[in-house]
Design an enzyme around this catalytic site. Structure first.
Site, PDB file in Angstrom:
ATOM      1  N   HIS A 324      78.639 -27.416  16.615  1.00  0.00           N
ATOM      2  CA  HIS A 324      79.102 -27.070  15.267  1.00  0.00           C
ATOM      3  C   HIS A 324      80.563 -26.647  15.257  1.00  0.00           C
ATOM      4  O   HIS A 324      81.194 -26.446  16.305  1.00  0.00           O
ATOM      5  CB  HIS A 324      78.229 -25.965  14.662  1.00  0.00           C
ATOM      6  CG  HIS A 324      78.260 -24.665  15.436  1.00  0.00           C
ATOM      7  ND1 HIS A 324      79.347 -23.824  15.457  1.00  0.00           N
ATOM      8  CD2 HIS A 324      77.318 -24.059  16.206  1.00  0.00           C
ATOM      9  CE1 HIS A 324      79.086 -22.760  16.185  1.00  0.00           C
ATOM     10  NE2 HIS A 324      77.851 -22.882  16.668  1.00  0.00           N
ATOM     11  N   CYS A 342      75.578 -22.105  21.670  1.00  0.00           N
ATOM     12  CA  CYS A 342      75.944 -23.351  21.004  1.00  0.00           C
ATOM     13  C   CYS A 342      77.224 -23.922  21.597  1.00  0.00           C
ATOM     14  O   CYS A 342      77.940 -23.248  22.345  1.00  0.00           O
ATOM     15  CB  CYS A 342      76.137 -23.117  19.504  1.00  0.00           C
ATOM     16  SG  CYS A 342      74.609 -22.689  18.639  1.00  0.00           S
TER      17      CYS A 342
END
Length: 417
Positions: A324, A342
């Protein structure tokens, strides 16, 4: 197989009359007098079947049997199949005296059985039988739901089969698995793997070919699986694959390399999980493109608080690992790992990545201090099993040497369903 004194002259006279009418000067049924060159005789009076006479329907719970009634003859081949084209596997006795089915018959199906014989002189005989099976006494039905939904996916997308009932017995699993057919154009070798008693995954040995069409169907309907359990319906599935897109993140180098059809298309500075929140190593498959997502420390049980609205979010695990946009960590991207697991990148790069990938594309992480992605239970980690281990999860090919696929074997020697 010997003929009676009555049947043999009839066949010879009939053949002689036919030859005289069609071609004068030929004096034998065979061109060289060899019995093998003669037209096959009707073997109806030399073989018997265990199917009911008249309009009665056969019991699908019972195996089909073909027996030679004359000790001077033998069965040379039997082919049995239903109206849907599903062949029945069988076993022929070494002396040719008996053949019986080794795979279950389908309920409510019409069958054709072609039997080839030869007599003591080597002359060939033929008999074709048709019969129908009735309804099963059992009420339990095993339905199958294939996944994913119809559409276009990346080359790493596994095929899934969800069963309506658990199947634990190995022999019953083989019946189910044999009926679940996967074919692709271009063709590729693949196998089913039993994830648990109610779920199977199918993947190729390597990734699917780019721009491929994959068709999935079940031949299980009406097939007996086990005691009081019969195969139910399944809606067929067709998916296609797009370009081969593989994103490889080197956590130690803090860099992602994106390949499209094996060519490098972009190098992206990234940050991955900090110590204690290390990003998982291994191959993951894009599960969804979720866009804007609210991420909080509570969602992963992090000790330090955060509550962020995150853009261009691409999910790769069920537990919450994403690729992301992370504009707050641009200064660390390419230099240090500061995320909670992440893979973060600049907004510009994240927007490009979001538009480039689709569900089923490959996201691989190497050189992280984290654990390896599990094969099942947290998304699609199927590719983290090598091909040998993957095949051990099949009820059909597990424990066997690698060779022709079940589909190839079926073409060489028809198998049931």
């Amino acid at each position: 197989m010997s003929h009676t004194a009555i049947s043999r002259p009839r066949a010879a006279v009939g053949c002689a009359l036919l030859v005289i009418a069609l071609c004068a000067g030929v004096t034998a049924c065979g061109s060289d007098g060899n019995p093998l060159s003669a037209r096959p005789y009707d073997a109806a009076d030399q073989i018997s079947f265990n199917t009911p006479d008249g309009h009665k329907k056969a019991d699908p719970d019972k195996p089909l049997e073909v027996v030679v009634e004359d000790s001077d003859g033998r069965i040379t081949d039997v082919t049995a199949y239903d109206a849907a084209g599903r062949h029945v596997a069988g076993e022929l006795a070494a002396d040719g005296s008996r053949w019986h089915s080794t795979s279950p018959l389908a309920a409510n199906a019409g069958y054709t059985v072609r039997v080839s014989t030869e007599d003591e002189d080597g002359a060939p005989g033929r008999k074709v039988l048709t019969f129908a099976t009735g309804k099963p006494a059992a009420k339990k039905r095993l339905d199958v739901t294939f996944g994913p939904e119809q559409g276009t996916y990346g080359v790493g997308q596994p095929i899934t089969a969800e069963l309506s009932r658990p199947v634990r017995d190995t022999a019953q699993r083989a019946v189910v698995e044999r009926a679940l057919r996967v074919s692709s154009t271009p063709a590729t070798d693949g196998a089913w793997h039993w994830v648990d008693d109610k779920k199977l995954h199918y993947r190729p040995k390597d990734y699917w070919p780019a721009q491929a069409t994959v068709q999935v169907r079940s031949n299980l309907e009406g097939i007996k699986i086990g005691d009081r359990m019969w195969g139910g319906r399944a809606k067929p599935l067709t998916i296609t694959t797009g370009d081969k897109v593989v994103a490889v993140t080197d956590a130690a180098a803090h860099r992602m390399t994106v390949y499209k059809n094996d060519e490098v298309v972009r190098e992206i500075p990234v940050t991955t999980g900090m110590p204690g929140y290390d990003t998982r190593n291994g191959v993951k498959v894009v599960l969804a493109k979720e866009g804007t997502v609210r991420m909080t420390s509570a969602s992963i049980g992090a000790s330090d608080f955060y509550d962020l609205v995150v853009h261009h979010s691409v999910r790769v695990t069920n537990s919450g690992e994403y690729v992301h946009a992370a504009p707050w960590s641009v200064g660390s991207q390419g230099y240090a790992n500061v995320s909670h697991g992440c893979t973060g990148m600049s907004t510009e790069n994240a927007a490009w990545f979001y538009e480039t990938v689709r569900e089923g594309d490959i996201v691989k992480v190497v050189n992280s201090a984290g654990d390896t992605m599990t094969p099942f239970g947290n998304g699609y980690g199927d590719w983290n099993l090598d091909w040998t281990k993957w095949r051990t999860g099949s009820a059909l090919v597990g424990g066997t040497p690698e060779g022709p696929t079940p589909a190839d074997r079926a073409r060489l020697r028809p198998q049931s369903v």
